[in-house]
Design a protein around this motif. Structure first.
Motif: not given
Length: 462
Positions: A255-256, A259, A317, A320, A324, A354, A358, A436, A439-440
């Protein structure tokens, strides 16, 4: 093993000052290197020259290849330096010796990356830039990998870990914000020194300040008082393999990567979104970043509180998905009858939410996973967990730099005011939004409850 002191908030803030320093240097490179070496029509009109060749080979630009290779070199060197740090036997500890040694060279090579000793468009400038780019990423690894390894070691409890992640996120934003002021600072010198030299002088000033900040924790924190400095016995390669055997870590890393590809596309493109899509002056980039940073800082207390109540997974989550949306809005910049500055503010405020989440929580997630792994294996490999994470996302950043510098050239020959002007920059924002979102979706598979339960059980047994 002897009991260690619990790091106070004062110690944690001293530690966070180091992040202020290295984030300034990283911000200069991530936000202004492509802007400096692949100038837009607007910047060429202001007096910048094409210091390196601007053509493409199989769709790739020179600056895109250099930055991508630099990131790959950076990523590959991370596990090696992490292994050396984890196994270090030194009177100052496992991390501090690296930080002291790397800080000054880190600042110097940042300045040297903008020095072009040969005539404009010369291949000699490419060679010089390539050499200093590799040195920059090596110095970054030597400072940041041991620095990040101290996060789970100084943050010995869940609350301390989230607090420390909050503090370093605050200093990261301020550091990145200072880097965004580069055009404003350069403007002071450009009338007398010229466009490029104005930037070079300003970068030297910021780099000097950054080095001082990086040396603060390196000299004011006694690692031996707070941290278990017992060296790891595993080799760097075997330690890296063991790290990636952790299922929760693999999910997080996947996921990282998505992102960071998306975020790097956005960060690299921000100055172009402001100047090309919105038609604002370069200096407005720093103004919008201030708005975004202040708005983000407003959400920090809420993130700190709600992450302790709801858990980190839910908030990450959500972030992400929100990012977007912000990226899609960015892709539409200049297409609607909304004043350019107002549209820029909308983007800044949307991105602030976000960014707050993040900017704080992923570091704490890695700390959780590394602590749970230590309890399960008996190996203290915090440095390798952070190195493995940076290895993965820097590979993603390398891909992002290749993507951005190539996609940005779509319709680059279209003049301002003509249909399709700035299409390449819009496409980078759309791609960032899609990545993104993906990734979420991947991060939803992370089993936070299991990790935290094992940590709690381990502490009860200790």
């Amino acid at each position: 093993m002897e009991n260690k002191k619990t790091a106070t908030n004062k110690v944690l803030w001293i530690f966070a000052i180091g992040q202020l320093g290295w984030s300034i240097l990283a911000g200069i490179i991530s936000n202004w290197l492509v802007f400096f070496y692949q100038p837009s029509q607007e910047e060429l009109a202001k007096g910048q020259t094409a210091l390196i060749p601007q053509g493409t080979f199989i769709g790739l630009t020179v600056i895109g290849v250099i930055t991508a290779v630099g990131r790959i070199f950076d990523a590959v060197s991370d596990p090696y330096i992490a292994g050396k740090s984890d196994s270090m036997k030194h009177r100052l500890g496992r991390r501090i010796p690296f930080m002291r040694l790397a800080a000054v060279p880190f600042g110097i090579v940042t300045v040297m990356m903008f020095i072009s000793p040969f005539e404009a468009g010369s291949k000699g400038n490419v060679a010089v830039l390539f050499v200093f780019a590799m040195l920059f990423y090596l110095c970054m690894t030597c400072y940041c990998t041991p620095y990040n390894a101290l996060i789970p070691e100084l943050g010995s409890t869940q609350n301390a870990r989230i607090n420390l992640s909050t503090y370093i996120s605050v200093t990261y934003f301020f550091g990145t914000g200072i880097a965004f002021f580069l055009p404003s600072l350069a403007g002071i010198f450009q009338d007398s020194m010229g466009y490029a030299n104005g930037y070079r002088i300003s970068i030297a000033i910021l780099a000097a300040f950054a080095v001082i900040c990086m040396l603060v924790p390196a000299f004011l924190i006694d690692e031996n008082e707070y941290v278990d400095t017992t060296p790891s016995k595993s080799s760097a390669f075997s330690s890296l393999l063991s790290t990636f055997r952790n299922k929760d870590f693999r999910i997080f890393v996947c996921s990282d990567i998505l992102y960071w590809i998306g975020l790097t596309l956005f960060q690299t493109g921000l100055s172009f979104y402001v100047t090309v899509l919105l038609g604002l002056d370069t200096k407005m980039t720093s103004t919008l970043f201030i708005i975004m940073t202040v708005s983000s800082l407003v959400f920090y207390p809420a993130v700190n509180v709600f992450s302790k109540k709801l858990g980190k997974k839910k908030l990450i989550s959500f972030a992400f998905l929100f990012f977007s949306v912000a990226f899609i809005v960015t892709a539409g910049a200049g297409l609607f009858s909304i004043p350019a500055m107002a549209y820029g503010v909308i983007i800044a405020v949307l991105a602030a939410v976000p960014m707050a989440i993040l900017g704080i929580l992923p570091q704490a997630v890695v700390a959780d996973i590394s602590e749970e792994d230590k309890l399960a294996t008996g190996e203290s490999r915090q440095g390798m967990f952070y190195a493995a994470r940076t290895f993965a996302f820097k590979m993603g950043q390398s891909l992002a730099m290749l993507l951005f510098t190539s996609i940005a050239l779509v319709n680059s020959d279209v003049k301002k005011g003509e249909t399709g002007y700035g299409l390449g920059y819009r496409l980078t924002a759309v791609i960032a939004a899609v990545l993104c979102l993906l990734g979420g979706l991947v991060f939803l598979k992370y089993d936070e409850k299991k990790v935290l339960k094992r940590i709690e059980e381990g502490r009860k047994d200790a």
